[in-house]
Design a protein around this motif. Structure first.
Motif, PDB file in Angstrom:
ATOM      1  N   SER A  76      48.954 -25.109  -9.293  1.00  0.00           N
ATOM      2  CA  SER A  76      49.121 -23.850  -8.559  1.00  0.00           C
ATOM      3  C   SER A  76      49.193 -22.694  -9.557  1.00  0.00           C
ATOM      4  O   SER A  76      49.545 -22.892 -10.735  1.00  0.00           O
ATOM      5  N   ASN A  77      48.846 -21.493  -9.078  1.00  0.00           N
ATOM      6  CA  ASN A  77      48.817 -20.294  -9.910  1.00  0.00           C
ATOM      7  C   ASN A  77      48.039 -20.538 -11.207  1.00  0.00           C
ATOM      8  O   ASN A  77      48.534 -20.328 -12.311  1.00  0.00           O
TER       9      ASN A  77
ATOM     10  N   GLY B 280      45.945 -20.076   2.777  1.00  0.00           N
ATOM     11  CA  GLY B 280      46.446 -19.773   1.439  1.00  0.00           C
ATOM     12  C   GLY B 280      45.907 -18.434   0.978  1.00  0.00           C
ATOM     13  O   GLY B 280      45.365 -17.654   1.773  1.00  0.00           O
ATOM     14  N   SER B 281      46.023 -18.163  -0.315  1.00  0.00           N
ATOM     15  CA  SER B 281      45.518 -16.911  -0.878  1.00  0.00           C
ATOM     16  C   SER B 281      44.970 -17.169  -2.274  1.00  0.00           C
ATOM     17  O   SER B 281      45.540 -17.960  -3.039  1.00  0.00           O
ATOM     18  N   PHE B 282      43.864 -16.506  -2.580  1.00  0.00           N
ATOM     19  CA  PHE B 282      43.217 -16.698  -3.876  1.00  0.00           C
ATOM     20  C   PHE B 282      42.275 -15.526  -4.157  1.00  0.00           C
ATOM     21  O   PHE B 282      42.049 -14.663  -3.286  1.00  0.00           O
TER      22      PHE B 282
ATOM     23  N   ASN C  68      48.462 -25.408 -15.528  1.00  0.00           N
ATOM     24  CA  ASN C  68      49.254 -25.200 -14.327  1.00  0.00           C
ATOM     25  C   ASN C  68      50.234 -24.037 -14.541  1.00  0.00           C
ATOM     26  O   ASN C  68      50.986 -24.020 -15.525  1.00  0.00           O
ATOM     27  N   GLY C  69      50.207 -23.054 -13.632  1.00  0.00           N
ATOM     28  CA  GLY C  69      51.099 -21.904 -13.720  1.00  0.00           C
ATOM     29  C   GLY C  69      50.685 -20.871 -14.762  1.00  0.00           C
ATOM     30  O   GLY C  69      51.500 -20.000 -15.117  1.00  0.00           O
TER      31      GLY C  69
ATOM     32  N   HIS D 251      40.893 -18.152  -8.784  1.00  0.00           N
ATOM     33  CA  HIS D 251      42.294 -18.150  -9.219  1.00  0.00           C
ATOM     34  C   HIS D 251      43.151 -18.302  -7.957  1.00  0.00           C
ATOM     35  O   HIS D 251      43.032 -17.507  -7.009  1.00  0.00           O
ATOM     36  N   TYR D 252      44.017 -19.316  -7.939  1.00  0.00           N
ATOM     37  CA  TYR D 252      44.900 -19.543  -6.801  1.00  0.00           C
ATOM     38  C   TYR D 252      46.248 -18.876  -7.061  1.00  0.00           C
ATOM     39  O   TYR D 252      46.846 -19.052  -8.128  1.00  0.00           O
TER      40      TYR D 252
END
Length: 313
Positions: A55-56, A83-85, A151-152, A130-131
């Motif tokens: 994520s992120n 979701g959002s991206f 991640n992150g 990009h999430y």
């Protein structure tokens, strides 16, 4: 000799026709060429099996880079969940060239994101995402190896080069692509036409339902009016019958009263005319005197009393 020449000509014509592609084959080739030129970068936006667990972070699909300089008018993608991206375009060196505004699908299904203006691209660029949190676009575990950050790692900036997390790289074909402005415009027009047709159909159905409802209401009102009129007529008829009965009863009462009165008058008159009294007198004979009273009677019943007398010698 002439027959042989004609046979050769006919055979040549058949061979020429056979060597040319059919009209259907030409159309199929043209359609395939049009479809190939429509997609600028990426893969078909279909439902696939897997989702990344990071994520992120940012991931880049490298299966089908931009083949020639041009423009992207819209991005088609499949979302496995809401979701959002942001869409990301990078060059051959994984340097960020463009980032879209935030995209927010509200559920599973095929979606289209149209940027505020067509995006200029160059040959060799790749499309990625990009999430902001959990991943949304699914992939199949086949194809070219992806490029991914840790991640992150957060959202990258335009002109920044991605820091690749090689241990997280894997083969993947993601359900997203960019299409030319002309195709995007045609798709938007088709969507608008379909939406207008659905709205028109829904409106037509609503108008029909309303007309049916109004008709039912009108029929109910007419029925209620007819029932009310019938009830009023029945009430009027009952009132008239009651009035007639009351009038007849009154006439009979008056007639009976008159007959009774006449009968009383007749009886009274009869009684008066039969009443009377006899005269009284006295006589004397031979030196003897006699006094007496006559009989009296009343009415037709003939009641009376006999006289009484005394004599003296």
């Amino acid at each position: 000799m002439r027959r042989v020449s004609l046979s050769l000509v006919a055979a040549a014509a058949v061979a020429l026709v056979a060597s040319q592609p059919s009209l259907a084959a030409k159309k199929k080739k043209a359609a395939a060429s049009s479809a190939a030129s429509a997609v600028v970068v990426g893969n078909p936006a279909t439902k696939r099996a897997n989702l990344d667990t990071y994520s992120n972070f940012t991931m880049i699909d490298t299966n089908h880079p931009v083949s020639a300089a041009g423009f992207i008018g819209a991005f088609d993608y499949y979302a496995s969940r809401k979701g959002s991206f942001e869409f990301v375009l990078v060059d051959k060196n994984n340097t960020v060239q463009w980032i879209s505004p935030t995209v927010t699908p509200t559920g599973e299904g095929g979606w289209t994101f149209t940027p505020p203006a067509p995006v200029s691209v160059q040959a060799g660029w790749n499309l990625g995402v990009h999430y902001d949190a959990a991943t949304v676009i699914p992939y199949d575990g086949t194809g070219a190896t992806i490029v991914t950050t840790a991640n992150g790692a957060g959202k990258p900036a335009v002109a920044a080069t991605l820091v690749v997390d090689q241990k997280a790289e894997h083969a993947g074909t993601y359900s997203m692509n960019g299409v030319t402005p002309a195709v995007a415009t045609a798709a938007a027009a088709a969507d608008a036409k379909e939406k207008a047709a659905k709205e028109k159909s829904a409106k037509s159905g609503g108008d029909k339902e309303k007309a049916s409802s109004d008709k039912d209401k009108s029929g109910g009102s007419a029925k209620a009016t007819a029932t009310s009129s019938a009830a009023a007529a029945a009430a009027a008829s009952a009132a008239a019958a009651a009035a007639a009965a009351a009038s007849s009863s009154s006439s009979s009462s008056d007639s009976s009263s008159s007959s009774s009165s006449n009968s009383s008058s007749s009886s009274s008159s009869s009684g008066s005319s039969s009443s009377g009294s006899s005269s009284s007198g006295s006589s004397s004979s031979g030196g003897s005197s006699s006094s007496g009273s006559g009989s009296s009677g009343s009415g037709s019943s003939g009641s009376g009393s006999s006289g009484s007398g005394s004599s003296s010698d």
